[in-house]
Design a protein around this motif. Structure first.
Motif, mmCIF file in Angstrom:
data_model
loop_
_atom_site.group_PDB
_atom_site.id
_atom_site.type_symbol
_atom_site.label_atom_id
_atom_site.label_comp_id
_atom_site.label_asym_id
_atom_site.label_seq_id
_atom_site.Cartn_x
_atom_site.Cartn_y
_atom_site.Cartn_z
ATOM 1 N N LYS A 1 0.847 -1.117 -0.088
ATOM 2 C CA LYS A 1 0.064 -0.386 0.110
ATOM 3 C C LYS A 1 0.877 0.743 0.115
ATOM 4 O O LYS A 1 0.786 2.649 -0.555
ATOM 5 N N VAL A 2 2.043 0.994 0.647
ATOM 6 C CA VAL A 2 3.003 2.510 0.600
ATOM 7 C C VAL A 2 3.784 2.033 -0.206
ATOM 8 O O VAL A 2 3.597 3.659 -0.750
ATOM 9 N N SER A 3 4.388 1.255 -1.100
ATOM 10 C CA SER A 3 5.230 1.661 -2.962
ATOM 11 C C SER A 3 4.637 2.535 -3.241
ATOM 12 O O SER A 3 3.528 2.174 -3.615
ATOM 13 N N ASP A 4 5.029 3.069 -4.757
ATOM 14 C CA ASP A 4 4.701 3.863 -5.396
ATOM 15 C C ASP A 4 4.657 3.206 -6.909
ATOM 16 O O ASP A 4 5.586 2.954 -6.836
ATOM 17 N N LYS A 5 2.985 2.730 -6.908
ATOM 18 C CA LYS A 5 2.865 1.785 -8.484
ATOM 19 C C LYS A 5 3.466 3.376 -8.791
ATOM 20 O O LYS A 5 3.457 1.946 -10.531
ATOM 21 N N THR B 1 8.835 2.973 0.487
ATOM 22 C CA THR B 1 8.384 4.662 0.753
ATOM 23 C C THR B 1 7.966 5.221 -0.692
ATOM 24 O O THR B 1 8.593 4.497 -1.476
ATOM 25 N N ASP B 2 7.351 5.629 -1.088
ATOM 26 C CA ASP B 2 6.998 6.685 -2.009
ATOM 27 C C ASP B 2 7.616 8.129 -1.736
ATOM 28 O O ASP B 2 7.395 9.298 -1.963
ATOM 29 N N LEU B 3 7.985 8.897 -0.374
ATOM 30 C CA LEU B 3 8.660 9.492 -0.062
ATOM 31 C C LEU B 3 7.633 10.442 1.054
ATOM 32 O O LEU B 3 8.517 12.069 1.332
ATOM 33 N N GLU B 4 6.721 11.001 0.887
ATOM 34 C CA GLU B 4 5.777 11.120 1.546
ATOM 35 C C GLU B 4 5.257 10.452 2.700
ATOM 36 O O GLU B 4 5.510 10.374 3.680
ATOM 37 N N ILE B 5 5.621 8.944 2.362
ATOM 38 C CA ILE B 5 4.473 7.824 3.794
ATOM 39 C C ILE B 5 5.963 7.007 3.644
ATOM 40 O O ILE B 5 6.313 6.249 2.119
ATOM 41 N N GLY B 6 5.944 6.228 4.769
ATOM 42 C CA GLY B 6 7.158 5.276 4.279
ATOM 43 C C GLY B 6 6.182 4.260 5.614
ATOM 44 O O GLY B 6 5.755 4.232 6.434
ATOM 45 N N TYR B 7 7.177 3.088 5.293
ATOM 46 C CA TYR B 7 6.405 1.442 6.511
ATOM 47 C C TYR B 7 7.414 0.630 6.342
ATOM 48 O O TYR B 7 8.076 0.223 5.178
ATOM 49 N N LYS B 8 8.074 0.437 7.470
ATOM 50 C CA LYS B 8 9.726 -0.160 8.266
ATOM 51 C C LYS B 8 8.818 -2.091 9.371
ATOM 52 O O LYS B 8 8.708 -1.038 9.702
ATOM 53 N N GLY B 9 8.985 -2.738 8.276
ATOM 54 C CA GLY B 9 7.710 -4.584 9.574
ATOM 55 C C GLY B 9 9.029 -4.623 9.092
ATOM 56 O O GLY B 9 10.569 -4.962 8.566
ATOM 57 N N LYS B 10 9.224 -6.039 10.188
ATOM 58 C CA LYS B 10 9.614 -6.538 10.506
ATOM 59 C C LYS B 10 9.534 -8.367 10.605
ATOM 60 O O LYS B 10 8.249 -8.704 10.455
ATOM 61 N N VAL B 11 10.045 -9.408 10.048
ATOM 62 C CA VAL B 11 9.816 -10.776 10.168
ATOM 63 C C VAL B 11 10.489 -11.229 10.733
ATOM 64 O O VAL B 11 12.198 -11.629 10.574
ATOM 65 N N PHE B 12 9.917 -12.417 11.515
ATOM 66 C CA PHE B 12 11.333 -13.949 12.234
ATOM 67 C C PHE B 12 11.473 -14.658 10.767
ATOM 68 O O PHE B 12 10.840 -15.044 10.286
ATOM 69 N N ALA B 13 13.056 -15.229 10.825
ATOM 70 C CA ALA B 13 13.608 -15.548 10.017
ATOM 71 C C ALA B 13 13.959 -16.905 10.272
ATOM 72 O O ALA B 13 15.152 -15.821 11.062
ATOM 73 N N GLU B 14 14.779 -17.958 9.969
ATOM 74 C CA GLU B 14 15.383 -18.747 9.916
ATOM 75 C C GLU B 14 16.645 -18.814 9.428
ATOM 76 O O GLU B 14 16.429 -18.844 8.037
ATOM 77 N N VAL C 1 13.369 -5.996 -4.413
ATOM 78 C CA VAL C 1 12.243 -6.516 -5.352
ATOM 79 C C VAL C 1 11.031 -5.682 -5.334
ATOM 80 O O VAL C 1 10.840 -4.993 -5.006
ATOM 81 N N SER C 2 10.176 -6.077 -6.512
ATOM 82 C CA SER C 2 8.478 -5.332 -6.891
ATOM 83 C C SER C 2 7.958 -5.537 -5.244
ATOM 84 O O SER C 2 7.667 -6.595 -5.075
ATOM 85 N N ALA C 3 7.576 -4.926 -5.249
ATOM 86 C CA ALA C 3 6.655 -4.950 -3.874
ATOM 87 C C ALA C 3 5.414 -5.237 -3.849
ATOM 88 O O ALA C 3 4.708 -6.337 -3.114
ATOM 89 N N LYS C 4 4.571 -4.855 -5.096
ATOM 90 C CA LYS C 4 3.637 -5.339 -5.421
ATOM 91 C C LYS C 4 3.289 -7.429 -6.023
ATOM 92 O O LYS C 4 2.975 -8.016 -5.972
ATOM 93 N N LYS C 5 4.469 -7.717 -7.003
ATOM 94 C CA LYS C 5 4.657 -9.205 -7.266
ATOM 95 C C LYS C 5 5.115 -9.340 -6.501
ATOM 96 O O LYS C 5 4.493 -10.883 -5.770
ATOM 97 N N LEU C 6 6.430 -9.174 -5.072
ATOM 98 C CA LEU C 6 6.465 -9.991 -3.628
ATOM 99 C C LEU C 6 4.994 -10.464 -3.156
ATOM 100 O O LEU C 6 4.850 -11.618 -2.279
#
Length: 371
Positions: free
Chosen positions: A19-23, A49-62, A72-77
Motif C-alpha cells: 500500500k505504501v509503495s508507489d506503483k 516509501t513513496d517519499l511522502e509516507i513510509g513503512y518498515k516492518g520486520k519478520v522473524f526468519a531462520e 524486489v517488486s513490492a506488488k509482485k512479492l
C-alpha cells in the motif's frame, strides 16, 4: 542467503508494504521493497516509501548465510506471498534474483532484484515527542471522522484529519470538516499533556494508520519534523503531515440552542433513505418539518416526482422547517451507535449539532441548505 519464513506473518507485513509503495513512480525503486537480512536478530526487515509516507516492518526468519540489502517488486512479492499455499516459504537470494519456493520445490518463483544502495534513505525518528495509545482508540478516532474530510484539492488543510491534544482534559481530539459539516471525537489518552502540538494527517495516510492500529493492543504515536509516526512491536510507519494552520473550528460550534429534536436513529435513517429515492442526485436536499410529536420529511419536487414521510419524534421548540443534505445526515447517523439521537437545530443559517448518549465524545455539525 537462505531464509525460512512464516507465510502468514510475511503476508501481514507485505500488505502494508504494497500500500505504501508507489506503483506509478518515475523512479522504479519507489515501487520496490527493500529487504534487509539481519543474521544476529534472525530477522528480515522490509521497507517501502513513496517519499511522502513510509513503512518498515520486520519478520522473524531462520536465516543461513549473509546478504547485502536488496530490492524486489513490492506488488509482485505481495501477490506471490498472498497466494502461497504453504504455511512456510523460503527466500534464496542469488546473484541477481530472489528465489521464492516451498520446502519440496513444487512451487518456484524467480524475481529480479536491484541493489539496495539505490533505495532512498528514510528519515530518523526519535520517540521523545510521542505518546502510548491503545490501537483501537487511535483507529476509532480516525474511522469516526475520516468521512468528513474535504475532497476539494483547493482546500488542502481540510483534506485531512486534525489531531489535537487537549492537555488540560487529558484527551486526544480528532476533527475533520469539508466546510459544510464537521465531525469531532474526543478520547482519553494517558500522557497526552506531554504531546507537543496538533497536526493534520492526509486521509490516505490516516486510513493506513487506522488499519495498522486496529490490530495492535498498544502503539506509540509521535509527531516530529512535520511527520506523524507510529511505532508498533513489529513496525514503523510515517507520513508527512499537511502543513498550515487548521481553521478555528470552535468558532462555528454554537453554544446555545432553543430547538431540540430527539428521534430514533434507525427510524430516522430509514426515512432519509426512502425520501432520498426521488431527491436531486447532486445536492440531495431534504426538508424537515418539525412538530411537537412528529417530523415530516419531504423531498423537493423534481421530474421524477416527490416524496413525503412522517415519523414520530420528540421536538422541543417553535415549529419550523429546515433543509439539509440527506447524504450528510446519513453519513453521521450510520456511524453513530445510540438508539436515540439528539439534534440541536438553530434558526436561519445556524448549523445543527447531532449527538447521542452512546456516542460519548462525538459531535457532528451540519450546515442547513438554502433552497
Amino acid at each position: 542467503m537462505q531464509a525460512k519464513i512464516d507465510t502468514s506473518r510475511l503476508e501481514k507485513v507485505l500488505k502494508n508494504i504494497e500500500k505504501v509503495s508507489d506503483k506509478k513512480a518515475s523512479m522504479a525503486v519507489l515501487s520496490m521493497v527493500l529487504i534487509e537480512p539481519n543474521l544476529e536478530e534472525s530477522t528480515l526487515y522490509f521497507t517501502a516509501t513513496d517519499l511522502e509516507i513510509g513503512y518498515k516492518g520486520k519478520v522473524f526468519a531462520e536465516i543461513e548465510g549473509v546478504s547485502a540489502p536488496f530490492c524486489v517488486s513490492a506488488k509482485k512479492l505481495y501477490e506471490i506471498v498472498k497466494n502461497f499455499p504453504e504455511d512456510t516459504l523460503y527466500f534464496i537470494k542469488d546473484e541477481n534474483k530472489l528465489v521464492i519456493k516451498d520446502e519440496e520445490e513444487k512451487i518456484l518463483y524467480n524475481l529480479s532484484i536491484m541493489d539496495g544502495e539505490d533505495f532512498p534513505s528514510l528519515p530518523e525518528f526519535g520517540e521523545e515527542h510521542s505518546v502510548e495509545i491503545p490501537g483501537k482508540t487511535l483507529a476509532e478516532l480516525i474511522d469516526t471522522t475520516a468521512f468528513c474530510t474535504s475532497k476539494e484539492d483547493t482546500r488542502f488543510v481540510l483534506a485531512g484529519i486534525y489531531l489535537e491534544p487537549l492537555k488540560e482534559e487529558g484527551k486526544l481530539r480528532a476533527v475533520s470538516s469539508d466546510g459544510h459539516r464537521l465531525a469531532l471525537l474526543d478520547r482519553e489518552v494517558s500522557g497526552i499533556e506531554n504531546f507537543p502540538e496538533g497536526f493534520i494527517i492526509a486521509k490516505k495516510a490516516a486510513k493506513q494508520i487506522e488499519e495498522i492500529a486496529e490490530d495492535e493492543l498498544l502503539i506509540r504515536l509521535g509527531f516530529t519534523n512535520n511527520y506523524v509516526v507510529i511505532w508498533t512491536s513489529t513496525a514503523l510507519f510515517f507520513a508527512r503531515t499537511i502543513e498550515g494552520p487548521y481553521p478555528d473550528y470552535r468558532m462555528v460550534i454554537p453554544s446555545e440552542y432553543q430547538n431540540i429534536l430527539r428521534i430514533d436513529r434507525k427510524l430516522f435513517i430509514d426515512a432519509l433513505k426512502r425520501v432520498s429515492l426521488v431527491v436531486n442526485e447532486r445536492f440531495k436536499p431534504v426538508t424537515l418539518e418539525l412538530l411537537p410529536k412528529e417530523v415530516i420529511l419531504t423531498s423537493q419536487e423534481t421530474e421524477m416526482g416527490k416524496a413525503q414521510i412522517r415519523i414520530p419524534g420528540e421536538y422541543e421548540g417553535e415549529p419550523m422547517v429546515v433543509n439539509y443534505n440527506a447524504d450528510y445526515l446519513l453519513d453521521a447517523l450510520q456511524i453513530m451507535k445510540s438508539e436515540e439521537v439528539e439534534m440541536k437545530i438553530g434558526v436561519g443559517k445556524t448549523p445543527a449539532i447531532l449527538t447521542g448518549y452512546r456516542d460519548e465524545g462525538f459531535l457532528y455539525l451540519l450546515m442547513p441548505m438554502v433552497l
